[in-house]
Write an enzyme that holds these catalytic residues in place. Sequence first.
Site, mmCIF file in Angstrom:
data_model
loop_
_atom_site.group_PDB
_atom_site.id
_atom_site.type_symbol
_atom_site.label_atom_id
_atom_site.label_comp_id
_atom_site.label_asym_id
_atom_site.label_seq_id
_atom_site.Cartn_x
_atom_site.Cartn_y
_atom_site.Cartn_z
ATOM 1 N N CYS A 4 -2.933 17.434 -13.632
ATOM 2 C CA CYS A 4 -2.220 18.582 -13.291
ATOM 3 C C CYS A 4 -1.314 19.274 -14.539
ATOM 4 O O CYS A 4 -0.718 18.484 -15.345
ATOM 5 C CB CYS A 4 -1.061 17.668 -12.521
ATOM 6 S SG CYS A 4 0.138 18.992 -11.749
ATOM 7 N N CYS A 7 2.753 18.287 -13.879
ATOM 8 C CA CYS A 7 3.515 17.141 -14.317
ATOM 9 C C CYS A 7 2.493 16.207 -15.129
ATOM 10 O O CYS A 7 2.811 15.192 -15.162
ATOM 11 C CB CYS A 7 3.727 16.434 -12.899
ATOM 12 S SG CYS A 7 2.371 15.755 -11.752
ATOM 13 N N CYS A 23 2.796 15.924 -7.383
ATOM 14 C CA CYS A 23 3.767 16.910 -6.996
ATOM 15 C C CYS A 23 2.904 17.949 -6.148
ATOM 16 O O CYS A 23 3.670 18.900 -5.367
ATOM 17 C CB CYS A 23 4.033 17.843 -8.446
ATOM 18 S SG CYS A 23 2.503 18.833 -9.034
ATOM 19 N N ASP A 84 -1.805 -9.347 -7.267
ATOM 20 C CA ASP A 84 -0.412 -9.282 -7.681
ATOM 21 C C ASP A 84 0.393 -11.095 -7.141
ATOM 22 O O ASP A 84 1.366 -11.300 -7.340
ATOM 23 C CB ASP A 84 0.504 -8.462 -6.904
ATOM 24 C CG ASP A 84 0.619 -8.383 -5.492
ATOM 25 O OD1 ASP A 84 -0.288 -8.963 -4.933
ATOM 26 O OD2 ASP A 84 1.461 -7.942 -5.034
ATOM 27 N N GLU A 85 -0.361 -11.866 -6.536
ATOM 28 C CA GLU A 85 -0.045 -13.119 -6.133
ATOM 29 C C GLU A 85 -0.843 -14.225 -6.957
ATOM 30 O O GLU A 85 -1.751 -13.856 -7.575
ATOM 31 C CB GLU A 85 -0.516 -13.171 -4.435
ATOM 32 C CG GLU A 85 0.327 -12.278 -3.751
ATOM 33 C CD GLU A 85 0.074 -12.779 -2.224
ATOM 34 O OE1 GLU A 85 -0.117 -14.034 -1.711
ATOM 35 O OE2 GLU A 85 0.164 -11.875 -1.234
#
Length: 104
Positions: A4, A7, A23, A84-85
């Site tokens: 982008c 941003c 954005c 994530d566990e």
Amino acid sequence: MIFCPKCNTMMISSGGQMKCRRCGYIQAIESEAGMKITTTRVEKEITIVDEEEKVKTLPTIQVRCPKCENNLAFWWLRQLRSADESEVRFFRCTECGHTWREYD
């Protein structure tokens, strides 16, 4: 990859145009000849223990078997849920072959 101009976030393809996830900036795709759509998926390799000979190469630990009260078992880790566990530790008794998992 297209980023982008507002941003600097990586843009995604959405119905013949590129759209910024952060954005909302939209840019028309002028030429698809220079664009290549790829999907990259990195998977973690998991060793599945099926054969009795392979079990003998696993590390051992002193832990009590709930079935025969033996104090030695093979152990290994498996990722059962999302990344994530934490992993789950499994044990297999060296005497009776009973398999169980460690509960926290």
